[in-house]
Scaffold this motif. Sequence first.
Motif, PDB file in Angstrom:
ATOM      1  N   ALA A 151       1.013  -1.258  -0.060  1.00  0.00           N
ATOM      2  CA  ALA A 151       0.009   0.213  -0.615  1.00  0.00           C
ATOM      3  C   ALA A 151       1.368   1.397   0.554  1.00  0.00           C
ATOM      4  O   ALA A 151       0.395   2.533  -0.956  1.00  0.00           O
ATOM      5  N   GLY A 152       2.096   1.089   0.857  1.00  0.00           N
ATOM      6  CA  GLY A 152       3.206   2.413   0.905  1.00  0.00           C
ATOM      7  C   GLY A 152       3.543   2.624  -0.850  1.00  0.00           C
ATOM      8  O   GLY A 152       3.257   3.297  -0.590  1.00  0.00           O
ATOM      9  N   LEU A 153       3.822   1.758  -1.718  1.00  0.00           N
ATOM     10  CA  LEU A 153       4.631   2.255  -2.692  1.00  0.00           C
ATOM     11  C   LEU A 153       3.452   2.693  -3.461  1.00  0.00           C
ATOM     12  O   LEU A 153       3.769   3.257  -4.507  1.00  0.00           O
ATOM     13  N   LEU A 154       2.361   1.441  -3.653  1.00  0.00           N
ATOM     14  CA  LEU A 154       0.906   2.005  -4.277  1.00  0.00           C
ATOM     15  C   LEU A 154       0.816   3.270  -4.581  1.00  0.00           C
ATOM     16  O   LEU A 154       0.746   4.647  -5.416  1.00  0.00           O
ATOM     17  N   VAL A 155       0.798   3.901  -3.183  1.00  0.00           N
ATOM     18  CA  VAL A 155       0.540   5.708  -3.189  1.00  0.00           C
ATOM     19  C   VAL A 155       1.460   6.301  -3.152  1.00  0.00           C
ATOM     20  O   VAL A 155       1.021   7.721  -3.535  1.00  0.00           O
ATOM     21  N   GLN A 156       2.777   5.977  -3.338  1.00  0.00           N
ATOM     22  CA  GLN A 156       3.884   6.555  -3.566  1.00  0.00           C
ATOM     23  C   GLN A 156       3.797   6.890  -5.061  1.00  0.00           C
ATOM     24  O   GLN A 156       3.408   7.858  -5.777  1.00  0.00           O
ATOM     25  N   MET A 164       8.168   1.688 -11.630  1.00  0.00           N
ATOM     26  CA  MET A 164       9.129   0.503 -10.496  1.00  0.00           C
ATOM     27  C   MET A 164       8.295   0.473  -9.365  1.00  0.00           C
ATOM     28  O   MET A 164       8.189  -0.275  -8.472  1.00  0.00           O
ATOM     29  N   ALA A 165       7.852   1.252  -8.061  1.00  0.00           N
ATOM     30  CA  ALA A 165       7.023   1.792  -7.319  1.00  0.00           C
ATOM     31  C   ALA A 165       5.828   0.241  -7.622  1.00  0.00           C
ATOM     32  O   ALA A 165       5.405  -0.417  -6.520  1.00  0.00           O
ATOM     33  N   ILE A 166       5.576   1.157  -8.872  1.00  0.00           N
ATOM     34  CA  ILE A 166       4.191  -0.267  -8.978  1.00  0.00           C
ATOM     35  C   ILE A 166       4.188  -1.309  -9.268  1.00  0.00           C
ATOM     36  O   ILE A 166       3.260  -2.459  -8.632  1.00  0.00           O
ATOM     37  N   LEU A 167       4.922  -1.340  -9.912  1.00  0.00           N
ATOM     38  CA  LEU A 167       5.825  -3.394 -10.245  1.00  0.00           C
ATOM     39  C   LEU A 167       5.741  -4.044  -8.937  1.00  0.00           C
ATOM     40  O   LEU A 167       5.326  -4.272  -8.413  1.00  0.00           O
ATOM     41  N   ALA A 168       6.871  -2.739  -7.836  1.00  0.00           N
ATOM     42  CA  ALA A 168       7.043  -3.541  -6.664  1.00  0.00           C
ATOM     43  C   ALA A 168       5.933  -4.003  -5.588  1.00  0.00           C
ATOM     44  O   ALA A 168       5.923  -4.781  -5.452  1.00  0.00           O
ATOM     45  N   ALA A 169       4.739  -2.385  -5.711  1.00  0.00           N
ATOM     46  CA  ALA A 169       3.545  -2.764  -5.253  1.00  0.00           C
ATOM     47  C   ALA A 169       2.717  -4.096  -5.138  1.00  0.00           C
ATOM     48  O   ALA A 169       2.389  -4.850  -4.639  1.00  0.00           O
ATOM     49  N   CYS A 170       2.483  -4.962  -6.664  1.00  0.00           N
ATOM     50  CA  CYS A 170       1.871  -5.247  -7.666  1.00  0.00           C
ATOM     51  C   CYS A 170       2.051  -6.966  -7.158  1.00  0.00           C
ATOM     52  O   CYS A 170       2.120  -7.371  -6.026  1.00  0.00           O
ATOM     53  N   LEU A 171       4.158  -6.441  -7.557  1.00  0.00           N
ATOM     54  CA  LEU A 171       4.912  -8.423  -6.298  1.00  0.00           C
ATOM     55  C   LEU A 171       4.023  -8.083  -5.103  1.00  0.00           C
ATOM     56  O   LEU A 171       3.850  -9.185  -4.579  1.00  0.00           O
ATOM     57  N   LEU A 172       4.567  -7.432  -4.145  1.00  0.00           N
ATOM     58  CA  LEU A 172       4.129  -7.902  -2.521  1.00  0.00           C
ATOM     59  C   LEU A 172       2.622  -7.946  -3.076  1.00  0.00           C
ATOM     60  O   LEU A 172       2.472  -8.773  -1.849  1.00  0.00           O
ATOM     61  N   ALA A 197      -2.950   4.980 -10.905  1.00  0.00           N
ATOM     62  CA  ALA A 197      -1.609   5.064 -10.821  1.00  0.00           C
ATOM     63  C   ALA A 197      -0.931   4.622 -12.746  1.00  0.00           C
ATOM     64  O   ALA A 197      -0.019   5.767 -12.226  1.00  0.00           O
ATOM     65  N   LEU A 198      -0.948   4.060 -13.044  1.00  0.00           N
ATOM     66  CA  LEU A 198      -0.757   3.532 -14.165  1.00  0.00           C
ATOM     67  C   LEU A 198      -1.573   4.323 -15.306  1.00  0.00           C
ATOM     68  O   LEU A 198      -0.859   4.798 -16.332  1.00  0.00           O
ATOM     69  N   LYS A 199      -2.584   5.009 -15.149  1.00  0.00           N
ATOM     70  CA  LYS A 199      -3.195   6.518 -15.440  1.00  0.00           C
ATOM     71  C   LYS A 199      -4.014   7.193 -15.387  1.00  0.00           C
ATOM     72  O   LYS A 199      -4.893   7.307 -14.998  1.00  0.00           O
ATOM     73  N   PRO A 200      -2.930   8.455 -14.914  1.00  0.00           N
ATOM     74  CA  PRO A 200      -4.099   8.896 -13.707  1.00  0.00           C
ATOM     75  C   PRO A 200      -4.515   9.943 -14.222  1.00  0.00           C
ATOM     76  O   PRO A 200      -5.038  10.721 -13.686  1.00  0.00           O
ATOM     77  N   ARG A 201      -4.570  10.239 -15.852  1.00  0.00           N
ATOM     78  CA  ARG A 201      -5.239  10.941 -16.619  1.00  0.00           C
ATOM     79  C   ARG A 201      -6.833  10.583 -17.064  1.00  0.00           C
ATOM     80  O   ARG A 201      -7.392  11.411 -17.497  1.00  0.00           O
ATOM     81  N   TRP A 202      -6.343   9.466 -16.876  1.00  0.00           N
ATOM     82  CA  TRP A 202      -7.780   8.523 -16.887  1.00  0.00           C
ATOM     83  C   TRP A 202      -9.256   8.607 -16.121  1.00  0.00           C
ATOM     84  O   TRP A 202      -8.957   8.057 -15.081  1.00  0.00           O
TER      85      TRP A 202
END
Length: 477
Positions: A151-156, A164-172, A197-202
Motif C-alpha cells: 500500500a505504501g509503494l502504491l500511494v507513492q 518501479m514503485a507500481i511493479l514492486a507494489a503489485c509483486l508484494l 497509478a498507471l493511468k493518472p489522467r484517465w
Amino acid sequence: MTAETTGLSADPTVKAPARASTAGASRIGVALAAVVGFACALTVLYPGQYPFDSAYQLWQARHGIYSNITPVPMIGLWSLLLHVFGNPASLLCLNLALFWAGLGLCFQALPARAWVKVSGVLLTGLNPLALVQMAHLLSDAHMTALLALGAGLLVQSLRTGSRMAILAACLLLVYAGTIRQNALVAIVPFGPLVLMALKPRWRMGTAAVLVSMIIAGTVTLATGMTLDRMLATERRDLWPMLALWDLAAISVATGELLLPPFTHGAGLDVEELRETGAFNPVSVTSLFSSSRSGVNNGFIEPYSAEQRWTIAKAWWKAIADHPFAYLSHRGRTASLLFGRQSGQAPHGIAYYQARTDYRDNPPLPAAWFANAQGRLYRLADQLSSTWLFSALPLVLLNAGAFWLAWRRRGGAEGAFAAGISASALLYAASFLPLAPSAELRYLTWPIIAALPAVVFAFSARSGKHGEASTPLTSHAP
C-alpha cells in the motif's frame, strides 16, 4: 518540487525554497519515525511469539516439508531466511522491516503537517494491540507487513508516477494474496488503485473498476495455485474441518448428531460433544482433540473424494434445514472474534504469548530485553478485556473511512483511503462464514489499516459535481 508533489498546501506567501525546505524536513521526520518505530518494536518483541502453528511451520521450513494446511509461500520464504541467517527470528525482523517501511511510505504521502505524519506512523505501529499482533510468527502478521508495504509503494506511485514503485507494489500485493486461503479478498480492491497509478489522467468508469478488480483477483489466484503446485509436498483439503465444526454446532443446538458416521468414533453423541467440550465456539481444534470417541480432522487420515462429497452434502443440508442454528453459531463466533474480550468464558483469543516446542526444533533465541517485553504483555493483559483490544471499533473506523472516501474518491487520497478500507472490510467480512476460531490475530490487517484509512479519507477534498479533488500525483495535468 511542487507543493502538490509533497502534499503541502500551496501558500502564495511562502516562497518555493521555504516550501522545499519544509517538505525535506517532513520527509526526514517521517523516515526517522519509521526507523525509530522499527527499532523499538524489534527491541521489545524479539524473538517473537511462537504458538503451535508457528512451531509447526518452523519445523516445515527447517526440513523443507511443506503442507498446504499452512501458508506454503511464507514457509518457503522462512526456509530461505533460515538458510541465510540460521535464526528463526529472521522472519520477525523481515516482517517488522516491511511493516515499518510501509507505514513510513503511506504517511509520507499524506497531505498534512509533519507532526501529523510522524504521529500517524508511531500511533499505527507502536500501540499495544499492533505490537502484540505483529509479534506473532504467523501468516497474519506476515500478510499485514506485505500489505502495508504494498500500500505504501502504491500511494507513492500515485504521487510520483514511478513504474518501479507500481511493479514492486503489485509483486508484494500478489504475494500477500497467497499467504492465507481467504487473503484474495483483501487484494481485489487494490486493482483500481493500480490502474489509477498507471493511468493518472484517465477517469475510470464502473466497468474499468470491475475489470481491474477481476484482473487483480485472477492474477493472485493463479499465483497462489502455482506456488502451491511448486512448493507443497503434502496437500489436504481444509474445508472439511470447518464443515464438521459447523455440523457439530448445529448438532448441539438441535440435539441431533449430524456428523456423518465415518467422521467420528463409535459412541459419539450430542451429549458427549457438550460434556467434553469437544464443541467449543472459540476454536475448531477442540472438536478433534477433546472428545472421548474421536473425530477425524482429515489431515492424518485424509477423507476420500466420496467421503468429502458426503460431508459437503451433510453440511449444506444442515444449514438449509437449520438456518437459525447455523446463523446463531456463526454470530456467536463473530462476537467472540470481533467483540470485547470480557474475561468471562467463553471468550476469544486476543493474542498469543508462547514459545512452543515441536519435534526436533532447536531452542528459540532469548529475548533481548525480557523485562521490557514482560511489561508490554502485562499491559496487554490489562487491556485485553477492554474495547482497546477489540476489532469492532477498528472495523467500524474502516467502514466510516470507506463511506467518507467513497464520496471523495475522485482524488488520489480518497481513492487510496477507499481502497485500503475496502480491503480491510472485505477481509474482515470473509471471517463471518469462514473463521475456524475466534483468534483476534486473524484481523491484524483491518486493525492496522484503520488509522491510515481514516486520515487519508479526511485529507481528501471533495470536488463539485463529482469532480476530482486535488490529487497526490505530480504528473496530473
